[in-house]
Design an enzyme around this catalytic site. Sequence first.
Site, mmCIF file in Angstrom:
data_model
loop_
_atom_site.group_PDB
_atom_site.id
_atom_site.type_symbol
_atom_site.label_atom_id
_atom_site.label_comp_id
_atom_site.label_asym_id
_atom_site.label_seq_id
_atom_site.Cartn_x
_atom_site.Cartn_y
_atom_site.Cartn_z
ATOM 1 N N CYS A 164 39.402 21.455 44.008
ATOM 2 C CA CYS A 164 38.982 23.234 44.242
ATOM 3 C C CYS A 164 38.212 23.163 42.658
ATOM 4 C CB CYS A 164 39.804 24.030 43.957
ATOM 5 S SG CYS A 164 40.818 23.911 45.534
ATOM 6 N N HIS A 304 39.467 31.650 38.588
ATOM 7 C CA HIS A 304 40.176 30.726 39.601
ATOM 8 C C HIS A 304 39.774 31.936 40.890
ATOM 9 C CE1 HIS A 304 39.958 27.433 42.291
ATOM 10 N NE2 HIS A 304 41.371 27.186 41.822
ATOM 11 N N GLU A 315 46.570 31.374 34.957
ATOM 12 C CA GLU A 315 45.491 31.432 34.018
ATOM 13 C C GLU A 315 45.130 33.128 33.736
ATOM 14 O OE1 GLU A 315 40.296 31.820 36.045
ATOM 15 O OE2 GLU A 315 42.270 32.068 37.614
ATOM 16 N N LYS A 334 37.360 35.568 45.343
ATOM 17 C CA LYS A 334 38.206 35.220 46.344
ATOM 18 C C LYS A 334 38.660 36.295 47.393
ATOM 19 C CE LYS A 334 38.955 30.628 44.513
ATOM 20 N NZ LYS A 334 38.219 30.467 42.858
ATOM 21 N N HIS A 339 38.812 31.719 49.363
ATOM 22 C CA HIS A 339 38.622 29.844 48.798
ATOM 23 C C HIS A 339 37.386 28.944 49.415
ATOM 24 C CE1 HIS A 339 39.484 27.376 45.798
ATOM 25 N NE2 HIS A 339 40.532 26.893 45.671
ATOM 26 N N PHE A 398 43.803 21.657 42.514
ATOM 27 C CA PHE A 398 44.836 20.539 42.379
ATOM 28 C C PHE A 398 45.031 19.085 42.089
ATOM 29 C CE2 PHE A 398 46.847 22.441 47.411
ATOM 30 C CZ PHE A 398 46.859 23.099 46.507
#
Length: 410
Positions: A164, A304, A315, A334, A339, A398
């Site tokens: 991502c 994010h 975050e 998002k 996403h 990830f």
Amino acid sequence: MTGDRRRVAITGMGLKTPAGNDLDSFWSTIVSATPMAGPMTLIDGTVLPVGFACEVHDFDATAYLGVKEARRQDRVAQLGFAAAADAASAAGELGADPARCAVVVGTGVGGLTTLEAQVTIYAEKGADRVSPFLVPMMMTNATAGLVSIQFGWTGPSLCITTACAAGANAIGEAGRLIREGSADVVLAGGVESSITPTAISAFARMGALSGRNDDPSAASRPFDAGRDGFVMGEGAAFLVLEEWDRAVARGATIVGELLGYGRNCDAFHITAPSPGGAGAVACMTAAIDDARLTPSAVNHVNAHGTSTPLNDAAESEAITKVFGGSTPPVTSIKGVTGHLIGAAGAVEAVASLLSLRHGLVPPVANYETPDPEISADIVNGSPRSIGDGVALSNSFGFGGHNVALCLEAA
């Protein structure tokens, strides 16, 4: 920025997203915080544990590639090339040496749609029925190769696969090519189209997806106390990055500047963020340092913000550590787009530049109940006005991959 390194101008932007296929419609959708999640049309979602996603609609690949070439490309490359072509068109006549023009593309998995379809054909009909186009359609570097071939650019053509964080990594590495003198123009961005039965099933099985099948539009809710997972999305976004002086010399319309780039790895866990957001703190700090700024210069953070419990909490903690008790306005788009995996960072870089252009931070869609664990200043309800300044766009993937981009509007 001082004159001891080449400056990186942004002279074109293009995208294909669930929120719109051009800049104006995209901005209108995200600034109004209109969720785009709905029942799947690309596949049969009724047989899957999660039956909704954020898809790109009203997209015709043949308008960009023609019928024959479009048929030879997976949807991921179709979306990517279209976004890149729009960005190049917006940049105008570049007039650059093809050997000094580069392409950098970020993606998570490449042509997964084609791969899954051909695996099914192999299982049901045998090896002789597998398409000879499978390999060039499924390979992760297909979009980078297609863009280079279609434009005739013979400079570096690279593919970055950092989950991502890939789209943001691509933009940052493109900026480095210009800074170090390896290229004068770079088409850089991210692309993903992995709304497939296996991908949806796998993400659902690991608990990453929201399970709100009864109310898809409310499923993606970054930083909200009721968040329960992300919504799968697809799309692409590209920027034209250009050495500043040549952009000025050719009379280009400069829409922004890439000031700073931070990237690192948590080196902690294959899917979970590091405790206390330590990796994100170091990454954001590196981007601000690379821009030769202090945190006080940042007036907006495009987070994010995936809508997963662990990511959003980590975050927020990281943002608070970087900026102190009073953070800049923080948003995540998002809630609108879902996403977009490898495309997310590139799409959000465009969103950040549009926020700076319009002086507005879009509110987080579906943010209804504050989470006591979220200390950052989350924009909700209505857009937040901001003055001149710098946006910080975060992308975390990830594998522990972290990227932060410092962007400034021209």
